[in-house]
Design an enzyme around this catalytic site. Structure first.
Site, PDB file in Angstrom:
ATOM      1  N   HIS A  84      19.778  -0.777  -5.217  1.00  0.00           N
ATOM      2  CA  HIS A  84      19.023  -1.601  -4.266  1.00  0.00           C
ATOM      3  C   HIS A  84      17.630  -1.945  -4.791  1.00  0.00           C
ATOM      4  O   HIS A  84      17.008  -2.884  -4.312  1.00  0.00           O
ATOM      5  CB  HIS A  84      19.008  -0.996  -2.853  1.00  0.00           C
ATOM      6  N   ASP A 220      24.325   4.370  -5.698  1.00  0.00           N
ATOM      7  CA  ASP A 220      23.152   3.482  -5.667  1.00  0.00           C
ATOM      8  C   ASP A 220      22.312   3.606  -6.943  1.00  0.00           C
ATOM      9  O   ASP A 220      21.223   4.163  -6.934  1.00  0.00           O
ATOM     10  CB  ASP A 220      22.315   3.822  -4.426  1.00  0.00           C
ATOM     11  N   SER A 631      12.646   5.553  -3.845  1.00  0.00           N
ATOM     12  CA  SER A 631      13.957   5.106  -4.281  1.00  0.00           C
ATOM     13  C   SER A 631      13.958   4.955  -5.787  1.00  0.00           C
ATOM     14  O   SER A 631      13.029   4.377  -6.354  1.00  0.00           O
ATOM     15  CB  SER A 631      14.319   3.787  -3.622  1.00  0.00           C
TER      16      SER A 631
HETATM   17  N1  ARG Z   1      17.506   3.001   3.338  1.00  0.00           N
HETATM   18  C1  ARG Z   1      17.218   2.851   1.942  1.00  0.00           C
HETATM   19  C2  ARG Z   1      15.769   2.411   1.740  1.00  0.00           C
HETATM   20  O1  ARG Z   1      14.990   2.420   2.658  1.00  0.00           O
HETATM   21  C3  ARG Z   1      18.202   1.951   1.259  1.00  0.00           C
HETATM   22  C4  ARG Z   1      18.154   0.525   1.638  1.00  0.00           C
HETATM   23  C5  ARG Z   1      19.100  -0.371   0.881  1.00  0.00           C
HETATM   24  N2  ARG Z   1      20.392  -0.496   1.535  1.00  0.00           N
HETATM   25  C6  ARG Z   1      20.655  -1.309   2.620  1.00  0.00           C
HETATM   26  N3  ARG Z   1      21.850  -1.302   3.151  1.00  0.00           N
HETATM   27  N4  ARG Z   1      19.760  -2.082   3.170  1.00  0.00           N
HETATM   28  O2  ARG Z   1      15.378   1.608   0.943  1.00  0.00           O
HETATM   29  N1  ASP Z   2      15.387   3.916   0.625  1.00  0.00           N
HETATM   30  C1  ASP Z   2      13.969   4.181   0.440  1.00  0.00           C
HETATM   31  C2  ASP Z   2      13.387   3.374  -0.709  1.00  0.00           C
HETATM   32  O1  ASP Z   2      13.838   2.301  -1.009  1.00  0.00           O
HETATM   33  C3  ASP Z   2      13.726   5.642   0.274  1.00  0.00           C
HETATM   34  C4  ASP Z   2      13.434   6.306   1.577  1.00  0.00           C
HETATM   35  O2  ASP Z   2      12.850   5.662   2.466  1.00  0.00           O
HETATM   36  O3  ASP Z   2      13.764   7.485   1.689  1.00  0.00           O
HETATM   37  O4  ASP Z   2      12.387   3.722  -1.299  1.00  0.00           O
END
Ligand code: ARG
Ligand code: ASP
Length: 712
Positions: A84, A220, A631
């Site tokens: 991502h 990921d 991330s």
């Molecule tokens: N929750 C994670 C973060 O805050 C991954 C986000 C990417 N994935 C998604 N389905 N939007 O970045």
């Molecule tokens: N998914 C988040 C990021 O993209 C990581 C988190 O918020 O734990 O940095």
């Protein structure tokens, strides 16, 4: 009195007694944590983790594009980050005929690696506490504005002075609400090429349904390479550039980690607010989050119903939907966690201890709390406006981008690309439908439930907003074709568009009704927080303090740890390919699994990467304190060997941005063995594996990968 406190060096005040999961520690102060870290299992010294002059682990951790983290895994500048995080780059190189997002990509050699203009990585060269240099010569009788200016000027001269000494990039950032300042010296490399990415059914498996959720089965990760000039210096993309030589890339352990094993995550968390009084957290949880959630629920469900019936709409809105849904789901998780753990009560206890320190502290808390209380309805009203208009209504979003542009800028190639891009993914019918839903929430439903909210008059606002959807800018074809013929005629037309006029009127409404009255309260709060912070430190003497995240390099330590998300439910620490297969829904856009992975699974063709019991690990969780920006961060075992790539947190634990509770706060990582398995067996890119140093066992002995990807 307040001024004097500001100048005291705080480092001596802080003591680091024990390292639990909580904390994002400044790497250059780790010697103070060393004993505790070693007690919790670390087998390295603080200097192995961070050293400004000698090789250390930090040299292999990079700030990826300024928004994520990455880690170097070979002498030739090979980098791991999240799928991502690399998403935009992968998407840029994708087309209908060559869809790298859907099918994945593996460069067979250096020549096939794909440049990404605009993408960069920063290596941290050193960090330093520069508080005395920044605060030293500031007379105590200055006003707040004068003081801010003096600090700014001190920062500028310090940076200039450092620049004259060594050619690096410097920034100075406040921590603890400006009680201390740290300097970061880094080196930016801006030729970063895409080397590989798994197909989306792996890299994005479970998509929005599984986002922020454990148990998780998302692979990921993506792979990049840093290039430099032939002399090894930072350089923009150039055909003659060569892979950056890295003296000490990470070693990668194929032995995994088990429950209770020590872990640490090294990376660049963006923003946390761990030291707010209860009223500050309550503002987010009780006032802002419910309204944000209310708006997005309507927006997202409107988009979703269109995306489900139209493949075109699905593509156009996929990225917008994902980022909007990411925040929406996180806010819900934050509120669940805060309620479930009784965090507000715990925070109120800490606040009471500050009040007990004495009159000045008590008065300060009192005035901060009064300001929060007065600000709440205004903050909530402003957030509601921002959610509906600026972030939800796409046409208004375009209008606010257009404001402040000049005819010259409008004629630029950059703007042409921006406008193309906007319209490519824009559907006015859907925007109108969503606007109707969110307007009804803004003007009718929300104020009905929250009588103290300030909203503009219903009839007029609704009618005028919807009328904007009949304007010129809301007609992609007409608008774009005029732009292509005559940008200056387009600009005239655009400036007179109803949405531009609407925005002018309502931005001024928001300014007069909301922002201006808010200002004194927000000032009281920001002026009071440094003393409150000071009080927390004084009241909590002997406790661990770490500065809020501010996109600087931090180390979090913890252990692989199960948790219970709700009464009667226990979650274990690892997921496996068996569990991924159990989620498989043929043809589904979130849970489909293509044949190549199903075939490898059926043959149990896991190479040397399986767990001792023969299962293929996918993800695991631990109690490392992480946040957005972490991330792509490397997750290490006690010897500093790479065991995973951080990419998320568990839903109930997203509250860790306000309050870390070890009972439910967990970070989520993709197991490095799964990453290697996908690269090697699915991607057939064993040449990349041969670049890396794999180790195994408790002594970290070198594992020699077979020279050819074995076919059983
Ligand atoms: N929750 C994670 C973060 O805050 C991954 C986000 C990417 N994935 C998604 N389905 N939007 O970045
Ligand atoms: N998914 C988040 C990021 O993209 C990581 C988190 O918020 O734990 O940095």
């Amino acid at each position: 009195m307040k001024q004097k406190l500001l100048f005291a060096s705080l480092i001596s005040v802080l003591s680091f007694s024990a390292i639990a999961g909580e904390g994002m520690w400044l790497p250059f102060l780790l010697s103070q944590n060393e004993a505790a870290l070693r007690k919790s299992g670390l087998r390295l010294t603080a200097k192995d983790l961070y050293d400004a002059n000698q090789a250390s682990l930090k040299d292999a951790v990079v700030h990826f594009g300024g928004f994520c983290t990455g880690e170097v895994v070979s002498h030739q500048g090979l980098i791991f980050t999240n799928h991502h995080c690399g998403y935009d780059a992968i998407q840029e190189h994708s087309s209908v005929n060559n869809d790298l997002l859907t099918y994945g990509f593996w460069a067979k050699n250096l020549a096939e690696e794909k440049p990404n203009p605009g993408l960069f990585v920063d290596f941290i060269r050193y960090m330093e506490d520069v508080t005395p240099l920044i605060l030293q010569n500031i007379p105590s009788k200055l006003t707040d504005t004068e003081k801010a200016l003096a600090i700014k000027s001190n920062i500028q001269s310090l940076i200039q002075q450092r620049e004259s000494l060594r050619d690096l990039e410097y920034s100075v950032k406040p921590i603890y609400y400006g009680m201390q300042y740290i300097l970061v010296a880094s080196e930016r490399y801006s030729d970063v090429r895409l080397v590989g990415a798994p197909p989306s059914y792996i890299g994005k498996f479970g998509s929005d349904t599984d986002n922020w959720v454990w148990p998780r089965h998302t692979g990921d990760f993506s792979v990049f390479r840093v290039y430099a000039s032939p002399q090894g210096k930072p350089s923009a993309y150039h055909a003659e550039n060569v892979p950056l030589h890295i003296a000490h890339p990470l070693k990668i352990s194929i032995s995994g980690a088990e429950e209770n094993d020590f872990t640490m995550v090294y990376g660049f968390p963006g923003r946390t607010e761990e030291y707010l009084p209860a009223a500050g957290v309550s503002q987010a949880v009780d006032w802002l989050n419910p309204l944000r959630i209310g708006v997005r629920k309507r927006l997202l469900s409107t988009w979703d119903s269109a995306m489900r019936v139209s493949p075109e709409m699905k593509i156009a809105y996929a990225s917008k939907y994902a980022s909007s849904a990411n925040a929406y789901k996180k806010w819900i998780g934050v509120n669940i966690g805060i309620k479930r753990t009784g965090a507000l009560q715990a925070i109120a206890k800490e606040e009471a201890a500050v009040v007990h320190l004495g009159y000045e502290f008590a008065q300060n808390v009192k005035s901060i709390n009064a300001a929060y209380e007065a600000a709440n309805p205004l903050m909530a009203s402003r957030e509601l406006y921002a959610e509906v208009v600026l972030r939800g209504w796409e046409l208004a979003g375009l209008a606010s981008q257009l404001k402040g542009l000049t005819e010259e800028k409008v004629a630029s190639a950059e703007f042409a690309a921006f406008l193309q891009d906007f319209y490519k993914n824009y559907n006015p019918t859907l925007d109108r439908r969503a606007l109707q839903k969110t307007l009804a929430y803004w003007l009718v439903e929300a104020p009905h439930g929250w009588p103290s909210l300030q909203v503009p008059p219903l009839e007029k606002t609704q009618a005028s907003a919807l009328a904007c959807m009949d304007g010129f800018l809301a007609h992609p074809k007409t608008s774009l074709s005029l732009y292509q013929k005559d940008p200056s005629a387009w600009w005239k037309e655009a400036q007179a568009d109803p949405v531009m006029l609407w925005m002018t009127e309502y931005q001024s409404w928001a300014q007069t009704t909301l922002s201006t009255p808010l200002k004194p309260f927000l000032e009281t709060i920001s002026n009071g927080l440094p003393l409150y912070m000071r009080g927390l430190m004084q009241a909590g003497e002997g406790k661990d303090f770490y500065p809020d995240a501010n996109s600087t390099l931090r180390l979090a330590s913890g252990k692989v740890l199960a948790y219970s998300p709700a009464d009667g439910v226990e979650y274990t620490t690892h997921t496996t390919l068996d569990g991924m297969m159990a989620k498989y829904i043929p043809g589904d856009y979130e849970f489909d699994i293509h044949l190549p992975l199903r075939a490898l699974y059926a043959q149990k063709d896991f190479g040397p990467y399986a767990m001792p019991n023969g299962q293929m690990p996918v993800c695991f969780i631990a109690s490392n304190h992480t946040s957005g920006g972490n991330s792509g961060s490397p997750a290490f075992n006690a010897r500093g060997e790479l065991i995973g790539i951080n990419f998320d947190r568990v839903w109930e634990g997203t509250m860790s941005d306000y309050y870390f509770d070890e009972r439910i706060c967990r970070n989520v990582m993709v197991d490095i063995r799964y990453v290697l398995f996908i690269i090697d067996k699915l991607g057939g890119a064993s040449h990349l594996i041969h670049e890396m140093e794999l180790v195994q066992g408790h002594s970290g002995r070198t594992f020699v990968a077979p020279k050819k990807a074995s076919k059983e």
